[in-house]
Write a protein that holds these residues in place. Sequence first.
Motif, PDB file in Angstrom:
ATOM      1  N   LYS A  58      -5.506  -2.617   9.173  1.00 47.88           N
ATOM      2  CA  LYS A  58      -6.118  -1.316   8.883  1.00 47.88           C
ATOM      3  C   LYS A  58      -5.452  -0.208   9.690  1.00 47.88           C
ATOM      4  O   LYS A  58      -5.293   0.917   9.210  1.00 47.88           O
ATOM      5  CB  LYS A  58      -7.615  -1.365   9.169  1.00 47.88           C
ATOM      6  CG  LYS A  58      -8.408  -2.203   8.170  1.00 47.88           C
ATOM      7  CD  LYS A  58      -9.890  -2.230   8.492  1.00 47.88           C
ATOM      8  CE  LYS A  58     -10.547  -0.886   8.231  1.00 47.88           C
ATOM      9  NZ  LYS A  58     -12.020  -0.969   8.388  1.00 47.88           N
TER      10      LYS A  58
ATOM     11  N   VAL B 230      -8.412  -2.010   2.259  1.00 46.53           N
ATOM     12  CA  VAL B 230      -7.452  -2.755   3.063  1.00 46.53           C
ATOM     13  C   VAL B 230      -8.166  -3.756   3.967  1.00 46.53           C
ATOM     14  O   VAL B 230      -7.657  -4.843   4.239  1.00 46.53           O
ATOM     15  CB  VAL B 230      -6.555  -1.793   3.868  1.00 46.53           C
ATOM     16  CG1 VAL B 230      -5.711  -2.551   4.888  1.00 46.53           C
ATOM     17  CG2 VAL B 230      -5.650  -1.019   2.922  1.00 46.53           C
TER      18      VAL B 230
ATOM     19  N   VAL C 293       0.858  -1.173   0.000  1.00 47.63           N
ATOM     20  CA  VAL C 293       0.000   0.000   0.000  1.00 47.63           C
ATOM     21  C   VAL C 293       0.894   1.222   0.000  1.00 47.63           C
ATOM     22  O   VAL C 293       1.767   1.363   0.831  1.00 47.63           O
ATOM     23  CB  VAL C 293      -0.909   0.008   1.253  1.00 47.63           C
ATOM     24  CG1 VAL C 293      -1.778   1.245   1.273  1.00 47.63           C
ATOM     25  CG2 VAL C 293      -1.783  -1.231   1.266  1.00 47.63           C
TER      26      VAL C 293
ATOM     27  N   VAL D  29      -3.128  -0.169  -4.659  1.00 43.47           N
ATOM     28  CA  VAL D  29      -3.171  -1.440  -3.945  1.00 43.47           C
ATOM     29  C   VAL D  29      -2.930  -2.552  -4.946  1.00 43.47           C
ATOM     30  O   VAL D  29      -3.633  -2.657  -5.940  1.00 43.47           O
ATOM     31  CB  VAL D  29      -4.532  -1.656  -3.249  1.00 43.47           C
ATOM     32  CG1 VAL D  29      -4.550  -2.996  -2.528  1.00 43.47           C
ATOM     33  CG2 VAL D  29      -4.820  -0.528  -2.292  1.00 43.47           C
TER      34      VAL D  29
END
Length: 758
Positions: free
Chosen positions: A114, A135, A17, A26
């Motif tokens: 996260k 995510v 990321v 992503v």
Amino acid sequence: MQGLKLGARRRFIFGGVAVAAGALVVGWGLMPARQRLNATHALPLDGDAVALNGWVAVAPDGTVSVAMPRSEMGQGVHTALPMLVAEEMDVPLSAVRLVQATTDKIYGNIAMLKDGLPFHPDDDGSLKAAVGWTVGKVARELGLIITGGSSSVKDAWQPMREGGAAARAMLVAAAARQWSARPQDCRTEDGQVIHADGRRLSYGALAVAAATAAPGEIRLKDPKDFKLIGRAQPRRDTPSKVNGGAVFGIDVRPEGMVYAAVRMSPVIGGVVSSVKPEAVLKMPGVMQVVDFSSALPQQTGAGTGVAVVAKTYWQAKQAALALPVEWRTDERAKLSSAAIFAEFAARLDAESGHAYHKAGDMDAVEGKAAGVAKTVTAEYRAPYLAHAAMEPVNCTAQFKDDKVFLWAPTQSPGFALEVAAKVAGVAADKVVLVVTMLGGGFGRRLDVDMVAQVVAVAKRAGGLPVQMIWSREDDTTHDVYRPAALARFSASLDAAGKVLGYDNKSASGSVSHQFFKRNLGLLPGGPDKTTAEGEFDMQYEFPNQRIRHVIVDSPVPLGYWRSVGHSHNAFFKESFIDELAHAAGQDEVAFRRGLLKQHPRHLAVLNAAVARAGAAPAGRAHGVALHQSFGTIVAQVAEVSVEGTEIRVHRVVCAVDCGIAVNPNIIAQQAESAVVFGLSAALFGAVTIKDGKVEQSNFHDYPVVRINQAPEVETIIMPSAEHPEGMGEPATPPIAPAVANAVFKLTGKRLRSLPLTL
């Protein structure tokens, strides 16, 4: 707990990321939402218990089995997590037993991944929401079962409550069907379904029928109806720890077990050049010498070495110490802490670094905008730190009939299974893992180097189970360390003491780059939130600010350490805030209050701690620090005295806002633990490197706070209806700056390096 088997071996590809120029990339495609209620793999149940979903099973006697996907390492998850299920099911906590979860993806830790996103807490809008959503999907597909990041309750809050609520709904539906009644005419209490007319059936009597009942709409309780959550409950693991029944990794005793002691290179990166087993094979109890160097995967943390296997650990250790081993080293033999810090400084001089947060117009401020009357600069540093868990590194393995049986005090069972299969050369479903209790983790047991080593040795042990134990010296000198760091600050003030501009740039290695390369095979690259967390995501409302970081790689192995980057960045930031208050001629508490006008929760936590602390007694001073980490806001007031060169901390008031307090008793315990852990680092902790070797080896030169040095800790838990946040780590970061700020009041000396010394 039952043994754990891994299904078909998975290879995860998580492309990374990266946040740059306002765009998120992503390396993975979007996919539909996935539930976390029903598992693919059945729970490992005993007897006649019936599974109602992936989290809950009910036995005929009414016992409720709850899947436990997180490791108990003193933080209380074996109490807090079953409370979530018991609350929604309306069963006594005493009726709940735990079973080790399988590696099914519904148990993966989504919250931890996260939380790794490099967003400021005040960021809002579609980008943050979209990235978080994406995510979350990635994390759900990865299904990484990890205990870390103060995320256990935070991650379990929704799925475990849903598991309990779904089971309750199925039990009610089964009872209603048996009575030819409406479900809405039934209620639940104390493990029973009760009809409005007084009829009642126990959960145990309904379990089989409930397994085929449709739950209908699953409704979670309104917090106002909680009976367990929010009320202090005794720790479920305390009795076994008191009476000796608790099984930690080092307590495992499979039949026929032998012991292994290790020898690893004293120089970072060194490998075995030669070994002479015959020199120790005739020593008492010695069975064999195993060079496990070639058997390990390339990236395993501590790396290569030699083990001596013997009938007792003492025999193995004495033989390992006597074993003639020669090591081959390379340029890493020249490594030193001094050189590493010099590299930090040079890179900070030469590079702008990655900007994690910007606000206002710092270029205008640095261009001597009108009104700048004073500039304050400072440089702070923090050393490498070892984890020093009380239970030394250990793991037990048996290789028999082409299967691996593994007993491990691990924070990452999925990684442990994968590396065990790789080293043993078997399919992953041939590995059976029992996760024991951990005598402290602090992030060290996220890595699985010890698992790789013991499986390599067990494969050569003729079917005998082998328990490998590292000595304290092995543990200290072959850790994966908390990064060393260097931080520079510059702030511009006007004549009234208002901060016009705030600039912070720091340098350190990247834990995440190393960890994910070791455990997932990901190539390092891009920013790493952990390097700058606690600096870029601060709450203070400076109109113009810029926070940057430069990643400086070195061969020193790095790992997650309790509170990770916050552990040192809070010291840097909160100490410098005190410097600014002093330069502005203001009280340090009033100065902070003036910077929290848009942050009422932070202000409330600060005010609560200060009010409880009261006035400092004669001869002592109060130091203040306010810091948010893992979603939790913590304010600490440290009461400190100085006698000669000794810094003594007598009392710490710790106010926390961690959202809904699931178990206030555990929250207070974690605050106390985190304060003492952080205080050990603040006053004593330092790992230094010279000629490629770690210079510290045991508690005589890497001390921790002793009981007579531990302060009284008073914990204030702020009332909140917000989602629960982390609590295992957030009280660690503020203690060092709170103590340093008190020392400044007492002595006039600004201590800018850890550990704090006069």
